[in-house]
Write a protein that holds these residues in place. Structure first.
Motif, PDB file in Angstrom:
ATOM      1  N   TRP A   1       0.832  -1.204   0.000  1.00 42.83           N
ATOM      2  CA  TRP A   1       0.000   0.000   0.000  1.00 42.83           C
ATOM      3  C   TRP A   1       0.865   1.251   0.000  1.00 42.83           C
ATOM      4  N   PRO A   2       0.299   2.378  -0.477  1.00 41.04           N
ATOM      5  CA  PRO A   2       1.079   3.616  -0.596  1.00 41.04           C
ATOM      6  C   PRO A   2       1.559   4.112   0.764  1.00 41.04           C
ATOM      7  N   LEU A   3       2.719   4.763   0.741  1.00 39.16           N
ATOM      8  CA  LEU A   3       3.292   5.328   1.952  1.00 39.16           C
ATOM      9  C   LEU A   3       3.974   6.640   1.584  1.00 39.16           C
ATOM     10  N   ARG A   4       3.686   7.699   2.345  1.00 39.24           N
ATOM     11  CA  ARG A   4       4.305   9.004   2.108  1.00 39.24           C
ATOM     12  C   ARG A   4       5.542   9.134   2.994  1.00 39.24           C
ATOM     13  N   PHE A   5       6.614   9.635   2.396  1.00 38.13           N
ATOM     14  CA  PHE A   5       7.893   9.789   3.088  1.00 38.13           C
ATOM     15  C   PHE A   5       8.210  11.265   3.272  1.00 38.13           C
TER      16      PHE A   5
ATOM     17  N   GLY B   1       7.941   6.278 -16.609  1.00 38.91           N
ATOM     18  CA  GLY B   1       6.614   6.520 -17.166  1.00 38.91           C
ATOM     19  C   GLY B   1       5.779   7.462 -16.338  1.00 38.91           C
ATOM     20  N   GLY B   2       6.329   7.947 -15.217  1.00 40.71           N
ATOM     21  CA  GLY B   2       5.587   8.899 -14.397  1.00 40.71           C
ATOM     22  C   GLY B   2       4.619   8.230 -13.445  1.00 40.71           C
ATOM     23  N   ARG B   3       4.209   9.013 -12.455  1.00 38.89           N
ATOM     24  CA  ARG B   3       3.246   8.501 -11.480  1.00 38.89           C
ATOM     25  C   ARG B   3       1.865   8.364 -12.126  1.00 38.89           C
ATOM     26  N   ARG B   4       1.176   7.290 -11.767  1.00 39.47           N
ATOM     27  CA  ARG B   4      -0.189   7.119 -12.252  1.00 39.47           C
ATOM     28  C   ARG B   4      -1.197   7.003 -11.112  1.00 39.47           C
ATOM     29  N   THR B   5      -0.743   6.567  -9.965  1.00 40.71           N
ATOM     30  CA  THR B   5      -1.690   6.366  -8.857  1.00 40.71           C
ATOM     31  C   THR B   5      -1.285   7.099  -7.584  1.00 40.71           C
ATOM     32  N   LEU B   6      -0.051   7.518  -7.465  1.00 39.24           N
ATOM     33  CA  LEU B   6       0.430   8.097  -6.221  1.00 39.24           C
ATOM     34  C   LEU B   6       0.578   9.612  -6.330  1.00 39.24           C
ATOM     35  N   PRO B   7       0.367  10.336  -5.230  1.00 42.99           N
ATOM     36  CA  PRO B   7       0.556  11.790  -5.259  1.00 42.99           C
ATOM     37  C   PRO B   7       2.018  12.160  -5.441  1.00 42.99           C
ATOM     38  N   GLY B   8       2.262  13.345  -5.997  1.00 42.23           N
ATOM     39  CA  GLY B   8       3.611  13.779  -6.284  1.00 42.23           C
ATOM     40  C   GLY B   8       4.324  14.353  -5.076  1.00 42.23           C
ATOM     41  N   SER B   9       5.574  14.719  -5.294  1.00 41.10           N
ATOM     42  CA  SER B   9       6.385  15.286  -4.217  1.00 41.10           C
ATOM     43  C   SER B   9       6.066  16.762  -4.038  1.00 41.10           C
TER      44      SER B   9
ATOM     45  N   SER C   1       6.195  10.029  -2.501  1.00 43.12           N
ATOM     46  CA  SER C   1       5.463   8.769  -2.382  1.00 43.12           C
ATOM     47  C   SER C   1       6.319   7.567  -2.741  1.00 43.12           C
ATOM     48  N   ASP C   2       6.113   6.496  -2.022  1.00 45.39           N
ATOM     49  CA  ASP C   2       6.582   5.165  -2.381  1.00 45.39           C
ATOM     50  C   ASP C   2       5.558   4.171  -1.834  1.00 45.39           C
ATOM     51  N   ALA C   3       5.944   2.930  -1.605  1.00 49.81           N
ATOM     52  CA  ALA C   3       4.975   1.935  -1.136  1.00 49.81           C
ATOM     53  C   ALA C   3       5.624   0.982  -0.140  1.00 49.81           C
ATOM     54  N   TRP C   4       4.778   0.445   0.715  1.00 46.96           N
ATOM     55  CA  TRP C   4       5.157  -0.493   1.764  1.00 46.96           C
ATOM     56  C   TRP C   4       4.737  -1.899   1.348  1.00 46.96           C
ATOM     57  N   VAL C   5       5.482  -2.920   1.756  1.00 38.32           N
ATOM     58  CA  VAL C   5       5.125  -4.293   1.415  1.00 38.32           C
ATOM     59  C   VAL C   5       5.417  -5.216   2.592  1.00 38.32           C
ATOM     60  N   GLN C   6       4.593  -6.226   2.752  1.00 39.58           N
ATOM     61  CA  GLN C   6       4.904  -7.337   3.652  1.00 39.58           C
ATOM     62  C   GLN C   6       5.784  -8.297   2.842  1.00 39.58           C
ATOM     63  N   ASP C   7       7.090  -8.169   3.026  1.00 40.35           N
ATOM     64  CA  ASP C   7       8.028  -8.810   2.105  1.00 40.35           C
ATOM     65  C   ASP C   7       7.929 -10.331   2.050  1.00 40.35           C
ATOM     66  N   ALA C   8       7.924 -10.990   3.200  1.00 37.96           N
ATOM     67  CA  ALA C   8       7.860 -12.454   3.189  1.00 37.96           C
ATOM     68  C   ALA C   8       6.536 -12.937   2.609  1.00 37.96           C
ATOM     69  N   ARG C   9       5.455 -12.219   2.859  1.00 38.17           N
ATOM     70  CA  ARG C   9       4.164 -12.616   2.303  1.00 38.17           C
ATOM     71  C   ARG C   9       4.166 -12.459   0.785  1.00 38.17           C
ATOM     72  N   LEU C  10       4.882 -11.471   0.278  1.00 41.20           N
ATOM     73  CA  LEU C  10       4.977 -11.311  -1.172  1.00 41.20           C
ATOM     74  C   LEU C  10       5.597 -12.556  -1.804  1.00 41.20           C
ATOM     75  N   VAL C  11       6.615 -13.098  -1.171  1.00 41.59           N
ATOM     76  CA  VAL C  11       7.245 -14.320  -1.679  1.00 41.59           C
ATOM     77  C   VAL C  11       6.267 -15.486  -1.625  1.00 41.59           C
ATOM     78  N   VAL C  12       5.613 -15.649  -0.487  1.00 45.22           N
ATOM     79  CA  VAL C  12       4.675 -16.758  -0.320  1.00 45.22           C
ATOM     80  C   VAL C  12       3.539 -16.675  -1.338  1.00 45.22           C
ATOM     81  N   LEU C  13       3.023 -15.476  -1.578  1.00 42.12           N
ATOM     82  CA  LEU C  13       1.909 -15.332  -2.518  1.00 42.12           C
ATOM     83  C   LEU C  13       2.340 -15.654  -3.945  1.00 42.12           C
ATOM     84  N   ASN C  14       3.575 -15.296  -4.307  1.00 37.77           N
ATOM     85  CA  ASN C  14       4.069 -15.707  -5.626  1.00 37.77           C
ATOM     86  C   ASN C  14       4.154 -17.222  -5.724  1.00 37.77           C
TER      87      ASN C  14
END
Length: 504
Positions: free
Chosen positions: A84-88, A114-122, A147-160
């Motif tokens: 999900w999106p995360l603002r820094f 290709g530019g941002r399509r879903t996240l707000p700019g800086s 903007s960037d995004a956060w991930v549950q890293d180990a779950r990303l592997v398991v879901l793949n």
């Protein structure tokens, strides 16, 4: 009896799991083997970000950053329940980097790939007015937000891996590849489970996705010559009680020009990292040392009003990044890009060197594009089209959470949130026909019930308490020793019952 496959993937980190998924979706028969748990090493020891890597712009890694930023958009659509999106917030210190340099970097960051399509700019912000300002020392007046995004890293592997399995792949965890030899137009491999059971596998092609062990695999398992050297770099993180109340993350510049993140973590904590230290010991057992812990505490103390010490650390973890050696003196300056090397001196061998979470899907796509002319694929590249990972069918995950709560009004809100943001639409499989909490079975501490544990065992290859509490979730931060002991006893009993059922 020898099992036949088109592709044998050795290594169950993010690269191996992503390659297995892509290959299975192209119609290939696939076997993936991993000597430990999925994401047991580097892939579960990240900073948990899907990002372009803002700091790599200073190293002129424009292609890498652009590729990663383009992938960020794909990943947000593929797994909205765990990404999900995360603002820094970047507090400005003019003596480290001038404001014009930061503005230029963020402009590029907003437009590369290709530019941002879903996240707000800086944008530039006053820290005296912004929600992130009060936690910072009074000397910080100006900041930049991006903007960037956060991930549950180990779950990303398991879901793949789950998606690969759902598409026909065989996933073997706790199974080591002890030998692999070319034989005519294929590979003969011997696999051995942690229980000593042996399996013979023949595959048309082999993928070496063993991460920090990639060179060792070539030397000791496949006996294949090469001219590559990996530079192993240890990255460590610390977790402390929550240092701020809002949902923004911070990116802190350090006097040595390194970057340290401070990120909201599991509601009640703050994650701080990472370090970059050359590493020469066993990649399977990296540990943070006192110097790294002090470095991260001091990095945070340069910015936060509330100072922390090593005594405040409630948990830490370290991972080893396998980077391609490029003669850089500073470990933090070594490129994070990857290299795919296809060896066709006999049956195909694809070696994967380097890589990162954000670009793993693209890496897998490129890997299969190179292997496809040599294998009986039935479909073209497909993963860039936003096919969801298991549970990610709903893009409006907050809306799904509300529906989950309405359908099960007895669910505590915190549990409903965690289920929705861990399992997405697969939460329905965990809850089943339960009409109250008691029907989910015994509770093993925090909000972990038997129904979830059974799902993790049956669907996600979880075997022991570490799998459940630290990789499939981070509930290890909230449970006590007695809870862990009860969970361990339950898992051992369930494993014994399963073994007896297989023998009967």
């Amino acid at each position: 009896m020898t099992e036949q496959f088109d592709l044998l993937v050795v290594g169950g980190g993010i690269n191996g799991a992503s390659i297995a998924r892509d290959a299975a979706g192209r119609g290939l028969s696939v076997c993936l083997c991993e000597r430990d748990d999925l994401a047991a090493h580097t892939s579960s020891a990240s900073t948990k970000l899907i990002h372009g890597g803002l700091r790599y712009l200073e190293q002129f890694e424009f292609a890498l950053v652009g590729k990663a930023l383009a992938e960020r958009e794909v990943m947000l659509k593929t797994a909205p329940h765990i990404i999900w999106p995360l603002r820094f917030v970047l507090p400005h210190q003019s003596h480290l980097r001038p404001a014009w340099m930061i503005r230029l970097g963020l402009f590029l960051y907003d437009h590369l790939g290709g530019g941002r399509r879903t996240l707000p700019g800086s944008r530039r912000v006053s820290l005296r007015k912004h929600v992130a300002g009060p936690a910072l020392r009074d000397e910080f007046h100006t900041g930049f937000v991006y903007s960037d995004a956060w991930v549950q890293d180990a779950r990303l592997v398991v879901l793949n891996a789950m998606d690969a399995r759902d598409r026909g792949a065989t996933i073997l965890t706790h199974t080591r590849c002890i030998s692999a030899r070319r034989d005519g137009d294929g590979w003969n491999a011997q696999l051995q489970s942690s229980k000593g059971e042996s399996t013979s596998v023949r595959a048309r092609a082999l993928v070496n996705a063993t991460g920090p062990w990639a060179v060792q695999f070539l030397d000791q398992v496949a006996s294949v010559g090469h001219d590559h050297t990996l530079r192993l770099v240890k990255g460590s993180h610390i977790v402390v009680p929550r240092l701020f109340e809002h949902d923004h993350a911070y990116i802190f510049q350090q006097p040595d020009r390194r970057i340290v993140f401070a990120i909201p973590y599991e509601h009640d904590f703050t994650l701080i990292g990472t370090t970059d230290v050359d590493y020469h010991a066993d990649p399977a057992a990296p540990h943070i040392d006192g110097v790294e812990t002090r470095y991260l505490c001091e990095a945070a103390n340069r910015y936060f009003k509330r100072n922390i010490t090593p005594a405040d650390v409630v948990w830490n973890y370290s991972g080893v990044r396998p980077l391609l050696e490029d003669e850089e003196d500073n470990a933090s300056e070594v490129s994070r890009d990857y290299l795919l090397e296809l060896d066709t001196h006999g049956a195909p061998l694809l070696n994967v060197f380097g890589g990162k979470l954000t670009t793993a899907r693209k890496l897998a796509e490129e890997a299969l594009d190179r292997l496809s002319p040599l294998l009986p694929v039935t479909s073209a590249a497909w993963t860039a089209k936003g096919h969801p990972l298991p549970g990610g069918e709903r893009h409006d995950i907050d809306g799904y959470q509300r529906e989950l709560q309405q359908a099960h009004p007895w669910l505590p809100p915190a549990l409903a949130w965690r289920l929705a943001h861990s399992y997405g639409t697969r939460s329905a499989q965990i809850l089943g026909k339960a009409r109250n909490l008691d029907e989910l079975g015994p509770c093993f501490g925090a909000d972990l019930y038997q129904a979830e544990v059974d799902y993790l065992r049956e669907q996600e290859w979880a075997i022991d308490t570490t799998d459940v509490l630290w990789r499939r979730s981070k509930l290890g931060l909230q449970v006590g020793d007695d809870d862990v002991a009860r969970l361990k006893a339950y898992l051992e009993q369930a494993d014994l019952a399963k073994a007896e059922a297989c023998m009967s």
